[in-house]
Design a protein around this motif. Structure first.
Motif, PDB file in Angstrom:
ATOM      1  N   ALA A   1       0.843  -1.201   0.000  1.00 33.22           N
ATOM      2  CA  ALA A   1       0.000   0.000   0.000  1.00 33.22           C
ATOM      3  C   ALA A   1       0.879   1.252   0.000  1.00 33.22           C
ATOM      4  CB  ALA A   1      -0.935  -0.011   1.214  1.00 33.22           C
ATOM      5  N   GLN A   2       1.920   1.230   0.801  1.00 37.88           N
ATOM      6  CA  GLN A   2       2.848   2.356   0.873  1.00 37.88           C
ATOM      7  C   GLN A   2       3.547   2.583  -0.469  1.00 37.88           C
ATOM      8  OE1 GLN A   2       3.431   4.662   3.290  1.00 37.88           O
ATOM      9  NE2 GLN A   2       4.846   5.643   1.876  1.00 37.88           N
ATOM     10  N   LYS A   3       4.001   1.495  -1.104  1.00 42.10           N
ATOM     11  CA  LYS A   3       4.674   1.618  -2.413  1.00 42.10           C
ATOM     12  C   LYS A   3       3.730   2.192  -3.467  1.00 42.10           C
ATOM     13  CE  LYS A   3       8.793  -0.542  -2.232  1.00 42.10           C
ATOM     14  NZ  LYS A   3       9.996   0.213  -2.175  1.00 42.10           N
ATOM     15  N   MET A   4       2.492   1.677  -3.507  1.00 44.44           N
ATOM     16  CA  MET A   4       1.540   2.190  -4.499  1.00 44.44           C
ATOM     17  C   MET A   4       1.267   3.666  -4.263  1.00 44.44           C
ATOM     18  SD  MET A   4      -1.186  -0.866  -5.386  1.00 44.44           S
ATOM     19  CE  MET A   4      -1.957  -0.908  -3.778  1.00 44.44           C
ATOM     20  N   TYR A   5       1.146   4.045  -2.997  1.00 43.51           N
ATOM     21  CA  TYR A   5       0.907   5.444  -2.656  1.00 43.51           C
ATOM     22  C   TYR A   5       2.108   6.308  -3.037  1.00 43.51           C
ATOM     23  CZ  TYR A   5      -0.036   9.540   0.246  1.00 43.51           C
ATOM     24  OH  TYR A   5      -0.249  10.818   0.690  1.00 43.51           O
ATOM     25  N   GLU A   6       3.274   5.864  -2.682  1.00 46.23           N
ATOM     26  CA  GLU A   6       4.495   6.633  -2.913  1.00 46.23           C
ATOM     27  C   GLU A   6       4.806   6.797  -4.398  1.00 46.23           C
ATOM     28  OE1 GLU A   6       9.231   6.104  -1.818  1.00 46.23           O
ATOM     29  OE2 GLU A   6       7.731   5.084  -0.592  1.00 46.23           O
ATOM     30  N   TYR A   7       4.649   5.712  -5.169  1.00 45.56           N
ATOM     31  CA  TYR A   7       5.004   5.741  -6.588  1.00 45.56           C
ATOM     32  C   TYR A   7       3.799   5.921  -7.507  1.00 45.56           C
ATOM     33  CZ  TYR A   7       9.600   4.320  -5.039  1.00 45.56           C
ATOM     34  OH  TYR A   7      10.826   4.277  -4.415  1.00 45.56           O
ATOM     35  N   ARG A   8       2.608   6.063  -6.918  1.00 45.78           N
ATOM     36  CA  ARG A   8       1.371   6.312  -7.672  1.00 45.78           C
ATOM     37  C   ARG A   8       1.156   5.291  -8.796  1.00 45.78           C
ATOM     38  NH1 ARG A   8       0.098   8.953  -3.638  1.00 45.78           N
ATOM     39  NH2 ARG A   8       0.091  11.209  -3.594  1.00 45.78           N
ATOM     40  N   PHE A   9       1.111   4.018  -8.399  1.00 49.69           N
ATOM     41  CA  PHE A   9       0.794   2.961  -9.356  1.00 49.69           C
ATOM     42  C   PHE A   9      -0.227   2.039  -8.707  1.00 49.69           C
ATOM     43  CE2 PHE A   9       3.878   0.834  -6.739  1.00 49.69           C
ATOM     44  CZ  PHE A   9       3.525  -0.501  -6.758  1.00 49.69           C
ATOM     45  N   PHE A  10      -0.859   1.225  -9.524  1.00 53.83           N
ATOM     46  CA  PHE A  10      -1.864   0.288  -9.033  1.00 53.83           C
ATOM     47  C   PHE A  10      -1.649  -1.035  -9.748  1.00 53.83           C
ATOM     48  CE2 PHE A  10      -6.218  -1.522  -9.179  1.00 53.83           C
ATOM     49  CZ  PHE A  10      -6.448  -1.606  -7.825  1.00 53.83           C
ATOM     50  N   ALA A  11      -0.949  -1.957  -9.097  1.00 54.14           N
ATOM     51  CA  ALA A  11      -0.644  -3.255  -9.707  1.00 54.14           C
ATOM     52  C   ALA A  11      -0.159  -4.219  -8.633  1.00 54.14           C
ATOM     53  CB  ALA A  11       0.429  -3.092 -10.788  1.00 54.14           C
ATOM     54  N   HIS A  12      -0.209  -5.490  -8.957  1.00 54.00           N
ATOM     55  CA  HIS A  12       0.252  -6.520  -8.022  1.00 54.00           C
ATOM     56  C   HIS A  12       1.770  -6.630  -7.977  1.00 54.00           C
ATOM     57  CE1 HIS A  12      -3.710  -8.022  -6.998  1.00 54.00           C
ATOM     58  NE2 HIS A  12      -4.027  -7.918  -8.265  1.00 54.00           N
ATOM     59  N   ILE A  13       2.427  -6.272  -9.047  1.00 55.20           N
ATOM     60  CA  ILE A  13       3.893  -6.294  -9.085  1.00 55.20           C
ATOM     61  C   ILE A  13       4.379  -4.866  -8.863  1.00 55.20           C
ATOM     62  CG2 ILE A  13       5.949  -6.847 -10.439  1.00 55.20           C
ATOM     63  CD1 ILE A  13       4.203  -9.302  -9.832  1.00 55.20           C
TER      64      ILE A  13
ATOM     65  N   LYS B   1      -3.385   2.898   2.422  1.00 58.85           N
ATOM     66  CA  LYS B   1      -2.607   4.137   2.407  1.00 58.85           C
ATOM     67  C   LYS B   1      -3.216   5.029   1.345  1.00 58.85           C
ATOM     68  CE  LYS B   1       0.813   6.946   3.295  1.00 58.85           C
ATOM     69  NZ  LYS B   1       0.909   7.671   4.535  1.00 58.85           N
ATOM     70  N   GLY B   2      -3.732   6.176   1.781  1.00 55.97           N
ATOM     71  CA  GLY B   2      -4.398   7.072   0.832  1.00 55.97           C
ATOM     72  C   GLY B   2      -5.567   6.364   0.186  1.00 55.97           C
ATOM     73  N   LYS B   3      -5.591   6.334  -1.138  1.00 57.57           N
ATOM     74  CA  LYS B   3      -6.698   5.696  -1.854  1.00 57.57           C
ATOM     75  C   LYS B   3      -6.443   4.228  -2.170  1.00 57.57           C
ATOM     76  CE  LYS B   3      -5.174   7.027  -6.519  1.00 57.57           C
ATOM     77  NZ  LYS B   3      -5.615   7.650  -7.761  1.00 57.57           N
ATOM     78  N   TYR B   4      -5.327   3.683  -1.711  1.00 54.91           N
ATOM     79  CA  TYR B   4      -4.931   2.317  -2.053  1.00 54.91           C
ATOM     80  C   TYR B   4      -5.205   1.335  -0.912  1.00 54.91           C
ATOM     81  CZ  TYR B   4      -2.501   4.814  -5.733  1.00 54.91           C
ATOM     82  OH  TYR B   4      -2.201   5.626  -6.791  1.00 54.91           O
ATOM     83  N   TRP B   5      -5.868   0.250  -1.234  1.00 47.52           N
ATOM     84  CA  TRP B   5      -6.194  -0.826  -0.301  1.00 47.52           C
ATOM     85  C   TRP B   5      -5.446  -2.084  -0.716  1.00 47.52           C
ATOM     86  CZ3 TRP B   5      -9.835  -0.422   3.704  1.00 47.52           C
ATOM     87  CH2 TRP B   5     -10.600   0.748   3.700  1.00 47.52           C
ATOM     88  N   VAL B   6      -4.949  -2.824   0.258  1.00 49.02           N
ATOM     89  CA  VAL B   6      -4.297  -4.106  -0.008  1.00 49.02           C
ATOM     90  C   VAL B   6      -4.798  -5.114   1.015  1.00 49.02           C
ATOM     91  CG1 VAL B   6      -2.119  -5.359  -0.210  1.00 49.02           C
ATOM     92  CG2 VAL B   6      -2.225  -2.952  -0.910  1.00 49.02           C
ATOM     93  N   GLN B   7      -5.287  -6.231   0.519  1.00 45.93           N
ATOM     94  CA  GLN B   7      -5.724  -7.332   1.374  1.00 45.93           C
ATOM     95  C   GLN B   7      -4.854  -8.532   1.036  1.00 45.93           C
ATOM     96  OE1 GLN B   7      -9.602  -9.066   0.430  1.00 45.93           O
ATOM     97  NE2 GLN B   7     -10.030  -9.274   2.612  1.00 45.93           N
TER      98      GLN B   7
END
Length: 171
Positions: free
Chosen positions: A70-82, A144-150
């Motif tokens: 979640a932190q990585k997606m928020y920090e780098y503004r991406f949305f992906a599993h990798i 984190k922000g708009k990103y959810w990870v389960q």
């Protein structure tokens, strides 16, 4: 007048605490109960009936691994599993010391509350199937922000640690 000001500021102070990495605006018990309610009654995932499965339990190591992504997606503004580092859910679980036999990841973007992302996961065939996967015994969620990870997982039996080269280091 001080009482009125405190009453007006108190809800804003409560809301601001929910902007952190793990905030989901609801309790862990609430999230686990919603997932286990679904697992207990079964559901249709894209027209395919998924029968009831055993309950899942909260696992702090999976919260940690979900938080990493979640932190990585928020920090780098991406949305992906990798991630941009090439790491996947298994790598993230390894990093926090969760010795997994099965691993899975649901992502969400833009939902403001847990129930919104949960309903979206149920509507999505692949996310729904992961929610209902009987092999999964543990779960953790981070936001984190708009990103959810389960994250979902099941640990390796302890007698498998030495047999699996991925976990032989330091044994």
């Amino acid at each position: 007048m001080r009482i009125v000001i405190l009453i007006l500021l108190f809800p804003m102070a409560l809301f601001s605490q929910y902007r952190g990495t793990t905030d989901t605006k609801v309790s862990v018990d609430f999230m686990v109960e919603r997932v286990n309610d679904l697992r207990a009654k079964g559901c249709n995932c894209d027209g395919r009936y998924m029968p009831p499965v055993k309950p899942i339990q909260w696992e702090e190591k999976l919260v940690q691994s979900a938080r990493i992504h979640a932190q990585k997606m928020y920090e780098y503004r991406f949305f992906a599993h990798i991630g941009p580092d090439g790491k996947d859910v298994g790598d993230r679980m390894d990093r926090v010391g969760y010795r997994w036999q099965y691993a899975g990841e649901n992502l969400g973007e833009g939902q403001r509350h847990f129930m919104q992302v949960f309903k979206d996961w149920i509507k999505s065939p692949s996310h729904c199937k992961l929610l209902m996967d009987a092999r999964m015994t543990d779960m953790g969620i981070a936001r984190k922000g708009k990103y959810w990870v389960q994250h979902f997982g099941k640990t390796l039996p302890s007698n498998m640690y030495r047999k699996n080269p991925r976990y032989s280091e330091g044994m």
